[in-house]
Design a protein around this motif. Structure first.
Motif, PDB file in Angstrom:
ATOM      1  N   GLY A 252       1.807  11.659  -4.172  1.00  0.00           N
ATOM      2  CA  GLY A 252       0.932  10.754  -4.908  1.00  0.00           C
ATOM      3  C   GLY A 252       1.447  10.337  -6.269  1.00  0.00           C
ATOM      4  O   GLY A 252       0.847   9.492  -6.925  1.00  0.00           O
ATOM      5  N   THR A 253       2.557  10.917  -6.715  1.00  0.00           N
ATOM      6  CA  THR A 253       3.162  10.505  -7.986  1.00  0.00           C
ATOM      7  C   THR A 253       4.643  10.228  -7.756  1.00  0.00           C
ATOM      8  O   THR A 253       5.235  10.654  -6.760  1.00  0.00           O
ATOM      9  N   LEU A 254       5.260   9.534  -8.693  1.00  0.00           N
ATOM     10  CA  LEU A 254       6.681   9.234  -8.581  1.00  0.00           C
ATOM     11  C   LEU A 254       7.524  10.507  -8.569  1.00  0.00           C
ATOM     12  O   LEU A 254       8.501  10.615  -7.821  1.00  0.00           O
ATOM     13  N   ASP A 255       7.151  11.483  -9.404  1.00  0.00           N
ATOM     14  CA  ASP A 255       7.906  12.733  -9.432  1.00  0.00           C
ATOM     15  C   ASP A 255       7.798  13.472  -8.098  1.00  0.00           C
ATOM     16  O   ASP A 255       8.786  14.024  -7.596  1.00  0.00           O
ATOM     17  N   MET A 256       6.588  13.494  -7.503  1.00  0.00           N
ATOM     18  CA  MET A 256       6.431  14.150  -6.201  1.00  0.00           C
ATOM     19  C   MET A 256       7.219  13.415  -5.118  1.00  0.00           C
ATOM     20  O   MET A 256       7.818  14.036  -4.230  1.00  0.00           O
ATOM     21  N   TYR A 257       7.220  12.094  -5.179  1.00  0.00           N
ATOM     22  CA  TYR A 257       7.973  11.277  -4.233  1.00  0.00           C
ATOM     23  C   TYR A 257       9.469  11.596  -4.339  1.00  0.00           C
ATOM     24  O   TYR A 257      10.158  11.772  -3.328  1.00  0.00           O
ATOM     25  N   TYR A 258       9.950  11.688  -5.560  1.00  0.00           N
ATOM     26  CA  TYR A 258      11.366  12.008  -5.791  1.00  0.00           C
ATOM     27  C   TYR A 258      11.689  13.420  -5.292  1.00  0.00           C
ATOM     28  O   TYR A 258      12.674  13.632  -4.582  1.00  0.00           O
ATOM     29  N   GLU A 259      10.834  14.381  -5.642  1.00  0.00           N
ATOM     30  CA  GLU A 259      11.093  15.770  -5.250  1.00  0.00           C
ATOM     31  C   GLU A 259      11.086  15.943  -3.736  1.00  0.00           C
ATOM     32  O   GLU A 259      11.881  16.721  -3.180  1.00  0.00           O
ATOM     33  N   ALA A 260      10.197  15.211  -3.054  1.00  0.00           N
ATOM     34  CA  ALA A 260      10.153  15.293  -1.596  1.00  0.00           C
ATOM     35  C   ALA A 260      11.458  14.774  -0.986  1.00  0.00           C
ATOM     36  O   ALA A 260      11.923  15.285   0.043  1.00  0.00           O
ATOM     37  N   HIS A 261      12.066  13.765  -1.602  1.00  0.00           N
ATOM     38  CA  HIS A 261      13.373  13.297  -1.138  1.00  0.00           C
ATOM     39  C   HIS A 261      14.439  14.368  -1.339  1.00  0.00           C
ATOM     40  O   HIS A 261      15.288  14.589  -0.472  1.00  0.00           O
TER      41      HIS A 261
ATOM     42  N   ALA B  37       0.847  -1.193   0.000  1.00  0.00           N
ATOM     43  CA  ALA B  37       0.000   0.000   0.000  1.00  0.00           C
ATOM     44  C   ALA B  37       0.883   1.242   0.000  1.00  0.00           C
ATOM     45  O   ALA B  37       2.007   1.221   0.523  1.00  0.00           O
ATOM     46  N   LYS B  38       0.378   2.336  -0.561  1.00  0.00           N
ATOM     47  CA  LYS B  38       1.201   3.543  -0.666  1.00  0.00           C
ATOM     48  C   LYS B  38       1.743   4.035   0.681  1.00  0.00           C
ATOM     49  O   LYS B  38       2.922   4.426   0.765  1.00  0.00           O
ATOM     50  N   PRO B  39       0.952   4.039   1.768  1.00  0.00           N
ATOM     51  CA  PRO B  39       1.515   4.505   3.037  1.00  0.00           C
ATOM     52  C   PRO B  39       2.676   3.653   3.558  1.00  0.00           C
ATOM     53  O   PRO B  39       3.422   4.097   4.425  1.00  0.00           O
ATOM     54  N   ALA B  40       2.847   2.438   3.022  1.00  0.00           N
ATOM     55  CA  ALA B  40       3.949   1.572   3.450  1.00  0.00           C
ATOM     56  C   ALA B  40       5.207   1.779   2.621  1.00  0.00           C
ATOM     57  O   ALA B  40       6.237   1.157   2.900  1.00  0.00           O
ATOM     58  N   VAL B  41       5.166   2.648   1.613  1.00  0.00           N
ATOM     59  CA  VAL B  41       6.348   2.891   0.783  1.00  0.00           C
ATOM     60  C   VAL B  41       7.441   3.537   1.635  1.00  0.00           C
ATOM     61  O   VAL B  41       7.173   4.509   2.354  1.00  0.00           O
ATOM     62  N   PRO B  42       8.669   3.021   1.611  1.00  0.00           N
ATOM     63  CA  PRO B  42       9.759   3.640   2.376  1.00  0.00           C
ATOM     64  C   PRO B  42      10.005   5.074   1.927  1.00  0.00           C
ATOM     65  O   PRO B  42       9.789   5.429   0.763  1.00  0.00           O
ATOM     66  N   PHE B  43      10.486   5.887   2.874  1.00  0.00           N
ATOM     67  CA  PHE B  43      10.736   7.292   2.554  1.00  0.00           C
ATOM     68  C   PHE B  43      11.846   7.829   3.445  1.00  0.00           C
ATOM     69  O   PHE B  43      11.905   7.536   4.641  1.00  0.00           O
ATOM     70  N   GLY B  44      12.728   8.615   2.856  1.00  0.00           N
ATOM     71  CA  GLY B  44      13.733   9.334   3.626  1.00  0.00           C
ATOM     72  C   GLY B  44      14.768   8.451   4.278  1.00  0.00           C
ATOM     73  O   GLY B  44      15.360   8.835   5.285  1.00  0.00           O
ATOM     74  N   GLY B  45      14.994   7.266   3.741  1.00  0.00           N
ATOM     75  CA  GLY B  45      16.013   6.382   4.269  1.00  0.00           C
ATOM     76  C   GLY B  45      15.482   5.413   5.295  1.00  0.00           C
ATOM     77  O   GLY B  45      15.508   4.198   5.092  1.00  0.00           O
ATOM     78  N   THR B  46      14.966   5.918   6.418  1.00  0.00           N
ATOM     79  CA  THR B  46      14.605   5.038   7.532  1.00  0.00           C
ATOM     80  C   THR B  46      13.123   5.038   7.881  1.00  0.00           C
ATOM     81  O   THR B  46      12.727   4.392   8.858  1.00  0.00           O
ATOM     82  N   TYR B  47      12.303   5.756   7.123  1.00  0.00           N
ATOM     83  CA  TYR B  47      10.889   5.876   7.460  1.00  0.00           C
ATOM     84  C   TYR B  47      10.006   5.148   6.445  1.00  0.00           C
ATOM     85  O   TYR B  47      10.449   4.734   5.382  1.00  0.00           O
TER      86      TYR B  47
END
Length: 394
Positions: free
Chosen positions: A246-255, A8-18
């Motif tokens: 909500g998109t791959l580009d937004m996910y990348y930009e947030a990183h 599910a999208k909320p389970a996608v890893p983010f920011g290294g450790t989150y």
């Protein structure tokens, strides 16, 4: 997709450790709201496992974070929408007997003290309050758009779900007020709204598309301006940060926002931490310092368990367990857990999912056409995304 192929999208890893869900849960816990349920439906195993391992509250004090799967309590169907998800789990609210509930999405990156929003809700006398933030008018078709009552700025006069051509704000024509998907509701009016919505066969049973307009039509829908939220430890630079990834580009930009010299979103705020549980990986290690073979990273986040062995890393986020071997380069990229980049390989402007093996001399993000021919996703802005467990050959 493809990051949500198995989770599910909320389970996608983010920011290294989150995980993305950690931001919503951290905001609630830091706000001292400690009875939390996470409503899940599709591909929830990864998130359920993460919550079970990470979000263990004290049973002595009766606090909990509990994932609750769809149970068909209101008929032989799964959740029909976000409003139906809450309606089908009303028994949880009834068991707790609260006066007010806080309802939040689980896939946004931000920092927010919900107790301030609850205080505003109580003071306004509204039955239902929506948190809003200014966004560029070009993004209006991705959000619910709020029209605040000019005579009473604390109340919403109209609400448009993902409009194509809305009017801009009077003081800023190129911006709109977007719903953040965060709500505070008085329980009795909420239960009445959910019951009415469930009986409406034409409804999409969506919180933003159906429940918010219900309260707007009644004249009892309040507005909470996110800019008024003052989180301890926040700065003028990151105080109003909120990203819908909500998109791959937004996910990348947030990183990329995380690794700026002065981060646009600062995860190092100890006064309002983003919790992610115990990391059992050893410290990161950088090895080899000979000429032409220097293991180093700059302008990057390097998580525990990473080994940079004679490789060069710039402008990237490396998640736990990543291994980079000699003479490889990783630039402007996001590598999730346990990715291995072998000697002389190159990774540029890419998102690499877990357990990917990049073989010696392979190139990712260098040749768009070659990446497409391999079956990888390449976004409009040129970010190459490699699915979980792939072996990338030279």
């Amino acid at each position: 997709m493809p990051l949500t192929a198995a989770r599910a999208k909320p389970a996608v890893p983010f920011g290294g450790t989150y995980r993305l869900v950690d931001f919503a849960l951290s905001n609630l816990v830091n706000s001292r709201y400690l009875h939390i349920v996470v409503l899940t439906q599709y591909k929830s195993h990864s998130m359920d496992r993460h919550i079970a391992r990470t979000w263990r509250m004290s049973p002595l004090l009766g606090n909990y974070v509990a994932p609750v799967p769809a149970q068909q309590r209101r008929g032989k169907h799964w959740y029909l929408g976000s409003a139906d998800a809450i309606y089908q789990t009303v028994n949880i609210i009834e068991d707790e007997c609260p006066d007010i509930v806080v309802i939040v999405g689980a896939d946004h990156v931000y920092r927010m003290d919900f107790s301030q929003m609850v205080d505003s809700h109580i003071e306004s006398g509204a039955d239902f309050t929506v948190a809003g933030i200014r966004q560029p008018i070009g993004l209006a078709d991705q959000f619910g758009v709020i029209d605040v009552d000019k005579d009473n700025p604390g109340m919403i006069k109209a609400f448009l779900e993902k409009p194509k051509d809305p009017d801009g704000l009077p003081d800023s024509p190129q911006e709109i007020l977007a719903s953040m998907g965060n709500y505070v509701a008085s329980v009795e009016p909420l239960l009445e709204a959910l019951k009415s919505d469930a009986e409406n066969e034409e409804s999409k049973h969506d919180m933003g598309g159906d429940i918010v307009p219900y309260f707007v039509d009644k004249g009892t829908c309040g507005f909470y301006d996110f800019l008024e939220n003052d989180v301890p430890g926040s700065t003028d630079r990151d105080r109003d940060y909120w990203r819908d990834v909500g998109t791959l580009d937004m996910y990348y930009e947030a990183h990329m926002d995380l690794i700026a010299v002065q981060p646009i979103f600062n995860v190092y705020n100890r006064e309002w931490p983003v919790h992610q549980g115990l990391i059992t990986e050893p410290p990161a290690k950088f090895i080899h310092s000979e000429e032409g073979r220097l293991g180093h990273a700059a302008d990057s986040i390097v998580s525990p368990g990473v080994i940079v062995s004679g490789a060069t890393v710039t402008g990237s986020v490396l998640s736990p367990g990543v291994r980079l071997h000699s003479w490889s380069t990783v630039s402007d990229s996001v590598l999730l857990d346990d990715v291995v980049v072998n000697r002389h390989a190159q990774v540029h402007r890419a998102i690499i999912d877990k357990n990917v093996q990049v073989e010696e001399g392979a190139r990712i993000g260098i040749d768009r056409q070659a990446d497409l021919e391999r079956g990888y996703t390449v976004t409009e802005t040129g970010i190459t995304v490699v699915p979980k467990g792939t072996i990338v050959k030279a």
